[in-house]
Design a protein around this motif. Sequence first.
Motif, PDB file in Angstrom:
ATOM      1  N   THR A 178       0.826  -1.206   0.000  1.00 43.46           N
ATOM      2  CA  THR A 178       0.000   0.000   0.000  1.00 43.46           C
ATOM      3  C   THR A 178       0.859   1.254   0.000  1.00 43.46           C
ATOM      4  OG1 THR A 178      -1.754  -1.168   1.181  1.00 43.46           O
ATOM      5  CG2 THR A 178      -1.827   1.233   1.229  1.00 43.46           C
ATOM      6  N   GLN A 179       1.910   1.275   0.802  1.00 44.79           N
ATOM      7  CA  GLN A 179       2.773   2.449   0.849  1.00 44.79           C
ATOM      8  C   GLN A 179       3.457   2.684  -0.490  1.00 44.79           C
ATOM      9  OE1 GLN A 179       5.329   2.098   4.307  1.00 44.79           O
ATOM     10  NE2 GLN A 179       3.646   2.545   5.695  1.00 44.79           N
ATOM     11  N   GLN A 180       3.883   1.610  -1.134  1.00 40.94           N
ATOM     12  CA  GLN A 180       4.510   1.750  -2.452  1.00 40.94           C
ATOM     13  C   GLN A 180       3.490   2.187  -3.493  1.00 40.94           C
ATOM     14  OE1 GLN A 180       6.330  -2.079  -3.124  1.00 40.94           O
ATOM     15  NE2 GLN A 180       7.757  -1.825  -1.409  1.00 40.94           N
ATOM     16  N   TYR A 181       2.267   1.689  -3.370  1.00 39.68           N
ATOM     17  CA  TYR A 181       1.191   2.045  -4.296  1.00 39.68           C
ATOM     18  C   TYR A 181       0.902   3.539  -4.221  1.00 39.68           C
ATOM     19  CZ  TYR A 181      -3.683   2.081  -6.073  1.00 39.68           C
ATOM     20  OH  TYR A 181      -4.848   2.336  -6.761  1.00 39.68           O
ATOM     21  N   VAL A 182       0.736   4.050  -3.016  1.00 40.53           N
ATOM     22  CA  VAL A 182       0.447   5.476  -2.836  1.00 40.53           C
ATOM     23  C   VAL A 182       1.595   6.325  -3.366  1.00 40.53           C
ATOM     24  CG1 VAL A 182       0.075   7.307  -1.136  1.00 40.53           C
ATOM     25  CG2 VAL A 182      -1.097   5.098  -0.878  1.00 40.53           C
TER      26      VAL A 182
END
Length: 339
Positions: A178-182
Amino acid sequence: MRSGPIVIFAAVCTATVLVATAITGGSIDEDDDKGPGGDLSLNVQEIPEEYRDWIIQAGKSCKAHPTVVTPALIAAQIEAESGWNPNARSPVGAIGLSQFMPPTWATWGVDADKSGSADPLSPPDAIMSQARYDCWLATKVSSYKIANGDIRRLMLAGYNAGPDAVRIYQGVPPYAETQQYVARILQLIAKYSVATDESAGPFGSRVIAHAQRWTGTPYSWGGGGINGPSFGFAQGATTNGFDCSSLVQYAVYHASGGKITLARTSQQQVTQGKAVARQDLRPGDIIGFQLNGAGYDHVAIYIGDGQILHAPRTGQTVSTARLTDGYYASKPQIIRRYG
């Protein structure tokens, strides 16, 4: 897609020892500003031609959050989700351009192409459904009243991990995916938000578009300028980024095509341009704040919908905040317009 009180220790936002340059150049256009929604800041050349009209339409569909769910964000999301492959399928069952999981699609899917059924493999259906879901997510995460929560980051986290995860963790969940996606989408927005002709459109919208390119960029005290992020000094010496006034300086300089170079400090910027009454506030105006009772030591760009875009302080990034947040609402403010 997976299944799935603000406290700001704000020093003067930029060092006063920096040399300031006066505002230069003539007037820019005075057109009524409609904000950054629509296709003003969309670089359509980066979008497959068959999807362009749908991306623009989707980016205009979220009336509740027009400065969050923009065409550029929707395009960046699609690149991150599927790489513009309408037949993409993930190992966990997400399908289509926007990678909807079946349960989520059952709730949010729309028949945009009027084929008779909502189909996640139909690009028009997927794009318009993505905007619909994004808009709902933006409202949902806003309701959580998360301290220092940037609506756009939280919305994207909700799209990937589910809004409950955002609520539970009171921010972007600590999932690597999720952090990489954002982070990836915030970087990709720059690719899709640089207009083919950056001189087009109202001045205030151009100010916003140029500043929004740097969403997620670290705060660096004394860093940044008209050429973009840079290392600052003191607590900003090891960080490549912007402080509040350099972000404003950059956005105004490029919005004006290099005709306006603001002073470097917030205290000087609030003396330039022309004063604007609160009732006349419009997107692209600059708001100065007295955060510490010693002059206007912070500046931010008003982007509409009661929100500002700014570089808040050390340890944070270029992000949005609400003017109604108690911290900002309680501080003396001044509004300036440069175009």
